[in-house]
Each structure stands twice: as structure tokens, then as C-alpha cells.
Scaffold this motif. Structure first.
Motif, PDB file in Angstrom:
ATOM      1  N   MET A   1       0.837  -1.186   0.000  1.00 41.03           N
ATOM      2  CA  MET A   1       0.000   0.000   0.000  1.00 41.03           C
ATOM      3  C   MET A   1       0.882   1.249   0.000  1.00 41.03           C
ATOM      4  SD  MET A   1      -3.103   0.873   2.627  1.00 41.03           S
ATOM      5  CE  MET A   1      -2.040   0.737   4.068  1.00 41.03           C
ATOM      6  N   LYS A   2       0.418   2.266  -0.738  1.00 44.38           N
ATOM      7  CA  LYS A   2       1.143   3.525  -0.816  1.00 44.38           C
ATOM      8  C   LYS A   2       0.377   4.587  -0.029  1.00 44.38           C
ATOM      9  CE  LYS A   2       2.988   2.638  -5.469  1.00 44.38           C
ATOM     10  NZ  LYS A   2       2.166   1.466  -5.859  1.00 44.38           N
ATOM     11  N   LEU A   3       1.033   5.190   0.939  1.00 45.21           N
ATOM     12  CA  LEU A   3       0.447   6.241   1.764  1.00 45.21           C
ATOM     13  C   LEU A   3       1.021   7.575   1.339  1.00 45.21           C
ATOM     14  CD1 LEU A   3       0.805   4.461   5.224  1.00 45.21           C
ATOM     15  CD2 LEU A   3      -1.341   4.853   3.987  1.00 45.21           C
ATOM     16  N   GLY A   4       0.154   8.478   0.907  1.00 42.76           N
ATOM     17  CA  GLY A   4       0.601   9.768   0.424  1.00 42.76           C
ATOM     18  C   GLY A   4       0.024  10.917   1.217  1.00 42.76           C
ATOM     19  N   ARG A   5       0.708  12.020   1.158  1.00 40.28           N
ATOM     20  CA  ARG A   5       0.237  13.266   1.759  1.00 40.28           C
ATOM     21  C   ARG A   5       0.128  14.267   0.626  1.00 40.28           C
ATOM     22  NH1 ARG A   5       3.312  17.403   3.762  1.00 40.28           N
ATOM     23  NH2 ARG A   5       2.279  18.814   5.230  1.00 40.28           N
ATOM     24  N   TYR A   6      -1.005  14.968   0.534  1.00 40.97           N
ATOM     25  CA  TYR A   6      -1.225  15.788  -0.651  1.00 40.97           C
ATOM     26  C   TYR A   6      -2.147  16.962  -0.364  1.00 40.97           C
ATOM     27  CZ  TYR A   6      -5.818  13.468  -1.120  1.00 40.97           C
ATOM     28  OH  TYR A   6      -7.097  13.007  -0.907  1.00 40.97           O
ATOM     29  N   ARG A   7      -2.090  17.937  -1.282  1.00 37.86           N
ATOM     30  CA  ARG A   7      -2.969  19.102  -1.198  1.00 37.86           C
ATOM     31  C   ARG A   7      -3.971  19.042  -2.344  1.00 37.86           C
ATOM     32  NH1 ARG A   7       0.597  22.731  -0.932  1.00 37.86           N
ATOM     33  NH2 ARG A   7       0.444  23.324   1.257  1.00 37.86           N
ATOM     34  N   HIS A   8      -5.248  19.278  -2.001  1.00 44.71           N
ATOM     35  CA  HIS A   8      -6.304  19.311  -3.013  1.00 44.71           C
ATOM     36  C   HIS A   8      -7.365  20.295  -2.548  1.00 44.71           C
ATOM     37  CE1 HIS A   8      -8.823  17.992  -6.274  1.00 44.71           C
ATOM     38  NE2 HIS A   8      -9.778  17.561  -5.474  1.00 44.71           N
ATOM     39  N   ASN A   9      -7.717  21.219  -3.432  1.00 44.33           N
ATOM     40  CA  ASN A   9      -8.696  22.259  -3.085  1.00 44.33           C
ATOM     41  C   ASN A   9      -8.298  22.996  -1.802  1.00 44.33           C
ATOM     42  OD1 ASN A   9     -10.264  21.659  -5.339  1.00 44.33           O
ATOM     43  ND2 ASN A   9     -11.540  20.187  -4.219  1.00 44.33           N
ATOM     44  N   ASP A  10      -6.997  23.319  -1.725  1.00 44.52           N
ATOM     45  CA  ASP A  10      -6.452  24.109  -0.613  1.00 44.52           C
ATOM     46  C   ASP A  10      -6.528  23.403   0.742  1.00 44.52           C
ATOM     47  OD1 ASP A  10      -5.759  26.287  -2.250  1.00 44.52           O
ATOM     48  OD2 ASP A  10      -7.813  27.064  -2.145  1.00 44.52           O
ATOM     49  N   GLN A  11      -6.711  22.100   0.726  1.00 44.28           N
ATOM     50  CA  GLN A  11      -6.707  21.331   1.969  1.00 44.28           C
ATOM     51  C   GLN A  11      -5.674  20.212   1.865  1.00 44.28           C
ATOM     52  OE1 GLN A  11     -10.912  20.174   2.463  1.00 44.28           O
ATOM     53  NE2 GLN A  11     -11.012  21.667   4.125  1.00 44.28           N
ATOM     54  N   ILE A  12      -5.054  19.901   3.008  1.00 42.48           N
ATOM     55  CA  ILE A  12      -4.049  18.844   3.045  1.00 42.48           C
ATOM     56  C   ILE A  12      -4.692  17.564   3.589  1.00 42.48           C
ATOM     57  CG2 ILE A  12      -1.881  18.095   4.105  1.00 42.48           C
ATOM     58  CD1 ILE A  12      -0.962  20.986   4.006  1.00 42.48           C
ATOM     59  N   HIS A  13      -4.431  16.466   2.891  1.00 43.97           N
ATOM     60  CA  HIS A  13      -5.017  15.181   3.241  1.00 43.97           C
ATOM     61  C   HIS A  13      -3.929  14.107   3.308  1.00 43.97           C
ATOM     62  CE1 HIS A  13      -9.048  16.752   2.160  1.00 43.97           C
ATOM     63  NE2 HIS A  13      -8.437  17.295   1.129  1.00 43.97           N
ATOM     64  N   ILE A  14      -4.250  13.033   4.006  1.00 42.76           N
ATOM     65  CA  ILE A  14      -3.511  11.782   3.902  1.00 42.76           C
ATOM     66  C   ILE A  14      -4.367  10.837   3.075  1.00 42.76           C
ATOM     67  CG2 ILE A  14      -2.426   9.861   5.140  1.00 42.76           C
ATOM     68  CD1 ILE A  14      -1.173  12.579   5.710  1.00 42.76           C
ATOM     69  N   GLY A  15      -3.744  10.139   2.128  1.00 43.72           N
ATOM     70  CA  GLY A  15      -4.537   9.269   1.277  1.00 43.72           C
ATOM     71  C   GLY A  15      -3.793   8.017   0.873  1.00 43.72           C
ATOM     72  N   ILE A  16      -4.522   7.133   0.231  1.00 46.68           N
ATOM     73  CA  ILE A  16      -3.964   5.887  -0.278  1.00 46.68           C
ATOM     74  C   ILE A  16      -3.919   5.969  -1.792  1.00 46.68           C
ATOM     75  CG2 ILE A  16      -4.308   3.395  -0.473  1.00 46.68           C
ATOM     76  CD1 ILE A  16      -5.705   3.547   2.256  1.00 46.68           C
ATOM     77  N   VAL A  17      -2.738   5.757  -2.353  1.00 42.54           N
ATOM     78  CA  VAL A  17      -2.552   5.809  -3.802  1.00 42.54           C
ATOM     79  C   VAL A  17      -2.950   4.461  -4.386  1.00 42.54           C
ATOM     80  CG1 VAL A  17      -0.904   6.148  -5.673  1.00 42.54           C
ATOM     81  CG2 VAL A  17      -0.704   7.495  -3.565  1.00 42.54           C
ATOM     82  N   GLN A  18      -3.861   4.534  -5.352  1.00 49.37           N
ATOM     83  CA  GLN A  18      -4.380   3.301  -5.946  1.00 49.37           C
ATOM     84  C   GLN A  18      -4.855   3.597  -7.370  1.00 49.37           C
ATOM     85  OE1 GLN A  18      -6.528   0.368  -3.351  1.00 49.37           O
ATOM     86  NE2 GLN A  18      -8.285   0.970  -4.601  1.00 49.37           N
TER      87      GLN A  18
END
Length: 289
Positions: free
Chosen positions: A1-18
Motif C-alpha cells: 500500500m502507498k500512503l501519500g500526503r497531498y494538497r487538493h482544493n487548498d486542503q491537506i489530506h492523507i490518502g492511499i494511492v491506488q
């Protein structure tokens, strides 16, 4: 599993790359943590749950988000010098019998596609493509045989170095810690996904392949580094340990292959991903006082 940290619509999230998308954890369960260190501390139990929650789901396409450094401010960011047999050969130095450890200040960390600054005080700006391990469990005095249990996963780092400043300070910390000199990413691959000791590693500057090796050439492998470091200090979730670079660094090229403004440096590690960063002159607005 890939765990990423990213910005989208001016908000920062933790997500899973899939499947070339990233799925925010909060969309799966609002009670899930939104800080990477907390996710890493959840360990295999949380990772298994996340895998089940994301089964069959897709998220936001990666080209619509800004990937960030997966661990923006590690409490400890430690590096290892002279840890590949081929790099030792190109330096002409003796093989160490004990790991050479140095600090990189966490203020140097940047993410994928962020600019590396060539500082106004030196043109000796060098790259070092490296595999880094990320700690997932608070630990101390970890034996070699158990070290794999405290590693949450692996990421790519560029141990950018200012060679003349590295020589000025015997600890190497100053030459390794300039702002923007800690590119990290593009995500963390959980430890169950890769064998850290048999991964191809390549580094390009623009279209020129500069480094081409494999982590099997590590002198002190990931587990030995955890054993050694945890003897000295308590390791915490989110601590980053860069495992060292292979041959092909710019300082050993003839003529020197230092990075310059306009260059793009790209590091690829098998099973982990690709990390690219452009190089620019240090902007004037970095002066703060």
C-alpha cells in the motif's frame, strides 16, 4: 500500500494511492487520523483495515493533486555516509566498520516537484539518490532480527549536499541541511510491499543517467541501521533514516557534475516510485530577519 500526503482544493489530506488516484482517508471513515505519524503508528492492523476500506474504490486522479513530502517535519532525520560498496570504491576510502551517521535538519524537507535552491554561498550543489526507511513504532534497543517490525515503510529521498560546507563541518550536518535540500516522496510504500535489500536505484540529472545501483550493495542494511540507532536513542513514528547513496555522485565526475539552475533531478527506486525536483537559484525572498 502507498500512503501519500497531498494538497487538493487548498486542503491537506492523507490518502492511499491506488490505480493512479489517491483516496483520502477521511472519505473512508471520518474517525481515521489525518496526520501521517498517527497513520504510521497504526501499524499493520490499521494498514489492513485501510486496504479493506479502499478495495474497489477510486479517488482523485494524481495529476489533479499536489503531492507533498509524506513526512513534512520528522522529529529525527538521520543519514548514513559511505554505505554502498560502489560509492566507497569511487571515493577511494576504506570500508567503514561502523555506520557513519549524521543529521539533516527537518527544515530542509520538501516534496515532489518542489524546487531545490542552489544557495548563494556555493555552487557545489550535489545530489544523492537514496532509499529511506520510515519508523512506525516507538522503539528502543531493537535487535537486528526484530528491526523489520518497527519499520512502517519506505520512501525516496534526495540527500542534497553542499560539498564545500560538508567539508567545513566534520559532522556534515551543515552541508546536508540547507533549506530545500531534503526532497522526499512521492509517498511511503508499506514495508510488506518491498524487499528493501534488493531494489534497483537510478538517478538522472535531466536525461543523463548518473546513478545506477541496487540496495543489495548496502554495507549496513536497513535492519542494522535500526539496531544501531535504537541502541542510542528512542525512535518515534515518522522518524526518517536515509540509508546512503551509491556511486555516481556529481563530486566524483570529471568534470564535476554539480547541479545548476534549470536542471531537473529524478530518482527512481524499484517498487517505490519516482521523485523529481527542479533546481533554481536561491530566491531573494529567502532572506528573513
Amino acid at each position: 500500500m502507498k500512503l501519500g500526503r497531498y494538497r487538493h482544493n487548498d486542503q491537506i489530506h492523507i490518502g492511499i494511492v491506488q490505480d493512479e488516484t489517491i483516496i483520502p482517508l477521511q472519505s473512508l471513515d471520518a474517525a481515521l487520523p489525518n496526520e501521517m505519524t498517527e497513520v504510521l503508528a497504526g501499524g499493520p492492523e490499521l494498514f489492513n483495515r485501510l486496504q479493506q476500506l479502499t478495495d474497489g474504490k477510486t479517488g482523485t486522479p494524481l495529476d489533479q493533486v499536489q503531492l507533498l513530502a509524506p513526512v513534512p517535519k520528522p522529529e529525527k532525520y538521520l543519514g548514513v555516509g559511505l554505505n554502498y560498496a560502489d560509492h566507497i570504491e569511487e571515493t577511494g576510502l576504506e570500508t567503514p566498520t561502523f555506520p557513519t551517521i549524521f543529521n539533516k535538519q527537518s527544515s530542509c524537507v520538501i516534496g515532489p516537484d518542489d524546487a531545490i535552491h542552489r544557495p548563494r554561498v556555493s555552487e557545489k550543489l550535489d545530489y544523492e539518490g537514496e532509499l529511506a526507511l520510515v519508523i512506525g513504532k516507538r522503539c528502543r534497543h531493537v535487535p537486528y532480527e526484530e528491526a523489520h517490525k518497527v519499520i512502517a515503510g519506505y520512501t525516496i529521498v534526495n540527500d542534497v549536499s553542499i560539498r564545500d560546507w560538508q567539508i567545513k563541518a566534520p559532522t556534515w550536518t551543515l552541508g546536508k541541511s540547507f533549506d530545500t535540500h531534503g526532497p522526499m516522496g512521492p509517498w511511503i510504500v508499506t514495508a510488506d510491499e518491498v524487499d528493501p535489500h534488493n531494489l534497483d536505484l537510478k538517478t538522472w540529472v535531466n536525461d543523463e543517467l548518473r546513478q545506477d545501483s541496487n540496495t543489495r550493495h548496502l554495507i549496513f542494511d536497513c535492519y542494522k541501521l535500526v539496531e544501531t540507532l535504537s541502541t542510542v536513542c528512542t525512535l518515534e513514528p515518522g522518524d526518517v533514516i536515509a540509508t546512503g547513496t551509491c556511486s555516481g555522485v556529481g563530486v566524483k565526475m570529471k568534470p564535476r557534475g554539480y547541479m545548476k539552475p534549470g536542471d531537473v533531478v529524478t530518482i527512481e527506486i524499484e517498487g517505490v516510485g519516482r521523485l523529481s525536483n527542479p533546481v533554481i537559484e536561491e530566491p531573494e525572498d529567502t532572506v528573513i530577519f
